[in-house]
Design a protein around this motif. Structure first.
Motif, PDB file in Angstrom:
ATOM      1  N   HIS A  68       0.868  -1.177   0.000  1.00  0.00           N
ATOM      2  CA  HIS A  68       0.000   0.000   0.000  1.00  0.00           C
ATOM      3  C   HIS A  68       0.904   1.227   0.000  1.00  0.00           C
ATOM      4  O   HIS A  68       1.714   1.399   0.898  1.00  0.00           O
ATOM      5  CB  HIS A  68      -0.898  -0.027   1.237  1.00  0.00           C
ATOM      6  CG  HIS A  68      -1.735   1.196   1.347  1.00  0.00           C
ATOM      7  ND1 HIS A  68      -2.956   1.303   0.734  1.00  0.00           N
ATOM      8  CD2 HIS A  68      -1.495   2.373   1.957  1.00  0.00           C
ATOM      9  CE1 HIS A  68      -3.444   2.511   0.979  1.00  0.00           C
ATOM     10  NE2 HIS A  68      -2.577   3.185   1.710  1.00  0.00           N
ATOM     11  N   SER A  88      -8.149  11.531   5.882  1.00  0.00           N
ATOM     12  CA  SER A  88      -7.527  10.473   6.663  1.00  0.00           C
ATOM     13  C   SER A  88      -6.883   9.449   5.730  1.00  0.00           C
ATOM     14  O   SER A  88      -7.495   9.035   4.742  1.00  0.00           O
ATOM     15  CB  SER A  88      -8.607   9.822   7.527  1.00  0.00           C
ATOM     16  OG  SER A  88      -8.039   8.856   8.350  1.00  0.00           O
ATOM     17  N   GLY A  89      -5.654   9.075   6.026  1.00  0.00           N
ATOM     18  CA  GLY A  89      -4.952   8.081   5.212  1.00  0.00           C
ATOM     19  C   GLY A  89      -4.222   8.664   4.019  1.00  0.00           C
ATOM     20  O   GLY A  89      -3.655   7.930   3.203  1.00  0.00           O
ATOM     21  N   LYS A 112      -0.235  12.171   5.568  1.00  0.00           N
ATOM     22  CA  LYS A 112       0.264  13.320   6.332  1.00  0.00           C
ATOM     23  C   LYS A 112       1.199  12.897   7.466  1.00  0.00           C
ATOM     24  O   LYS A 112       2.282  13.459   7.624  1.00  0.00           O
ATOM     25  CB  LYS A 112      -0.920  14.120   6.913  1.00  0.00           C
ATOM     26  CG  LYS A 112      -1.944  14.578   5.889  1.00  0.00           C
ATOM     27  CD  LYS A 112      -3.061  15.391   6.532  1.00  0.00           C
ATOM     28  CE  LYS A 112      -3.859  14.686   7.612  1.00  0.00           C
ATOM     29  NZ  LYS A 112      -4.637  13.508   7.122  1.00  0.00           N
ATOM     30  N   SER A 113       0.767  11.917   8.247  1.00  0.00           N
ATOM     31  CA  SER A 113       1.607  11.497   9.382  1.00  0.00           C
ATOM     32  C   SER A 113       2.882  10.820   8.887  1.00  0.00           C
ATOM     33  O   SER A 113       3.956  11.019   9.460  1.00  0.00           O
ATOM     34  CB  SER A 113       0.846  10.547  10.309  1.00  0.00           C
ATOM     35  OG  SER A 113      -0.194  11.235  10.959  1.00  0.00           O
ATOM     36  N   THR A 114       2.760  10.038   7.843  1.00  0.00           N
ATOM     37  CA  THR A 114       3.947   9.377   7.296  1.00  0.00           C
ATOM     38  C   THR A 114       4.976  10.424   6.869  1.00  0.00           C
ATOM     39  O   THR A 114       6.161  10.316   7.196  1.00  0.00           O
ATOM     40  CB  THR A 114       3.558   8.480   6.096  1.00  0.00           C
ATOM     41  OG1 THR A 114       2.516   7.584   6.521  1.00  0.00           O
ATOM     42  CG2 THR A 114       4.743   7.673   5.600  1.00  0.00           C
ATOM     43  N   GLN A 166       0.951  12.723  16.786  1.00  0.00           N
ATOM     44  CA  GLN A 166      -0.509  12.674  16.742  1.00  0.00           C
ATOM     45  C   GLN A 166      -1.060  11.934  17.955  1.00  0.00           C
ATOM     46  O   GLN A 166      -2.048  12.327  18.535  1.00  0.00           O
ATOM     47  CB  GLN A 166      -0.949  11.984  15.438  1.00  0.00           C
ATOM     48  CG  GLN A 166      -2.449  11.829  15.285  1.00  0.00           C
ATOM     49  CD  GLN A 166      -2.866  11.495  13.858  1.00  0.00           C
ATOM     50  OE1 GLN A 166      -2.042  11.161  13.021  1.00  0.00           O
ATOM     51  NE2 GLN A 166      -4.145  11.593  13.579  1.00  0.00           N
ATOM     52  N   HIS A 224      -6.362  17.925  10.161  1.00  0.00           N
ATOM     53  CA  HIS A 224      -7.618  17.811   9.427  1.00  0.00           C
ATOM     54  C   HIS A 224      -8.326  19.160   9.401  1.00  0.00           C
ATOM     55  O   HIS A 224      -9.142  19.426   8.544  1.00  0.00           O
ATOM     56  CB  HIS A 224      -8.608  16.903  10.178  1.00  0.00           C
ATOM     57  CG  HIS A 224      -8.271  15.470  10.137  1.00  0.00           C
ATOM     58  ND1 HIS A 224      -7.626  14.842  11.167  1.00  0.00           N
ATOM     59  CD2 HIS A 224      -8.500  14.540   9.198  1.00  0.00           C
ATOM     60  CE1 HIS A 224      -7.479  13.571  10.856  1.00  0.00           C
ATOM     61  NE2 HIS A 224      -8.004  13.365   9.668  1.00  0.00           N
TER      62      HIS A 224
END
Ligand code: ATP
Ligand code: MG
Length: 261
Positions: free
Chosen positions: A22, A44-45, A48-50, A95, A209
């Motif tokens: 993925h 979401s998904g 961003k966090s990655t 987060q 977000h």
């Protein structure tokens, strides 16, 4: 020492097995320079966090590069002295603060730690800073003596901010830092972060977000979807004249388009 660039170049990152991979980031570029306030938004998904974890060396791209002042972040982290220098310059507010505090230590211990290890302050000096930070974040002074499991999520979030800012970093990367806070506390935190970076020509990477909060704090905005950057530009341009239909949709959901100066 001032930094010049924290740069992600053509980063790709996938999770899962080779057969069922993925793609979390699909060729992302980002350049963070002093004074930049970069807001990263997206569903979401979207990655961003990655991306934010990559900026601080908590994740590495499969292909592509992440560098700090022209040198791979991986290399900064491989030597203890350089690691301390990098951590002093670049701080991260995660987060999920539940897992980022040691449950056995008091919040004061955890917030104080980077001031001791990265700045070499004495315990007394560090404690003074902890008390100042705690007050500026609108927390009761004695709350720092609790353990992380004994405060609310929003309070713990503010201790995570204190732990990052206590070393006066040149780059602050924060992920959904106000999402768990009610609107009045959000305002306090957003102003504090904004003043912090403006006052020092520091850089901010603000992942959220929340479009209104992001638009308030950022000078530039990046819109992500499916591991790619769909659109980027000054916050004013993106908010007022979004080019991508996806961004237009995000903005109209907030009724922000055309609504800010
Ligand atoms: N450690 C991991 N293992 C497997 N998949 C992961 C991991 N981290 C992220 N992913 C996947 O990578 C993609 C991007 O995730 P990421 O956490 O970066 O998104 P995000 O934009 O921060 O989302 P959110 O707004 O929900 O926080 C998602 O599909 C996610 O499931
Ligand atoms: Mg995330």
């Amino acid at each position: 020492m001032g930094f010049e660039h924290l740069t992600v170049t053509n980063a790709r990152r996938s999770f899962g097995t080779r057969r069922r991979a993925h793609l979390a980031l699909d060729g992302v570029d980002l350049d963070v320079t002093p004074g930049a306030r970069i807001g990263i938004v997206g569903e979401s998904g979207s990655g961003k966090s990655t991306l934010s974890r990559m900026l601080v060396g908590l994740d590495t791209p499969d292909t592509g590069d992440v560098s700090f002042d022209g040198r791979p972040v991986r290399s900064w982290l491989s030597d203890r002295r350089d690691l301390l220098e990098f951590r002093r310059a670049v701080q991260y507010i995660p987060q999920d603060t539940t897992s980022s505090f040691d449950p056995r230590r008091t919040l004061r211990d955890s917030v104080r730690m980077p001031a001791l290890t990265l700045l070499g302050l004495t315990t007394r000096e560090a404690d003074e800073r902890v008390d100042e930070m705690v007050a500026s974040l609108g927390l009761a002074p004695d709350m720092a003596d609790r353990r992380p499991g004994h405060v609310s999520g929003g309070q713990r979030q503010r201790f995570a901010i204190a732990r990052a800012l206590i070393v006066e970093p040149q780059v602050v990367v924060c992920d959904e830092v106000v999402s768990a806070l009610d609107v009045s506390v959000q305002g306090v935190i957003l102003n504090l972060l904004k003043e912090y970076v403006l006052g020092r020509q520091a850089a901010l990477v603000f992942v959220s977000h929340g479009l209104p909060a992001t638009a308030f704090i950022s000078s530039d905005m990046v819109v992500m979807r499916g591991g790619r950057i769909l659109e980027r530009g000054t916050t004013h341009r993106v908010v007022e004249h979004a080019e991508d239909p996806y961004t237009q949709g995000l903005l109209s959901a907030y009724a922000l388009a055309g609504g800010t100066a």
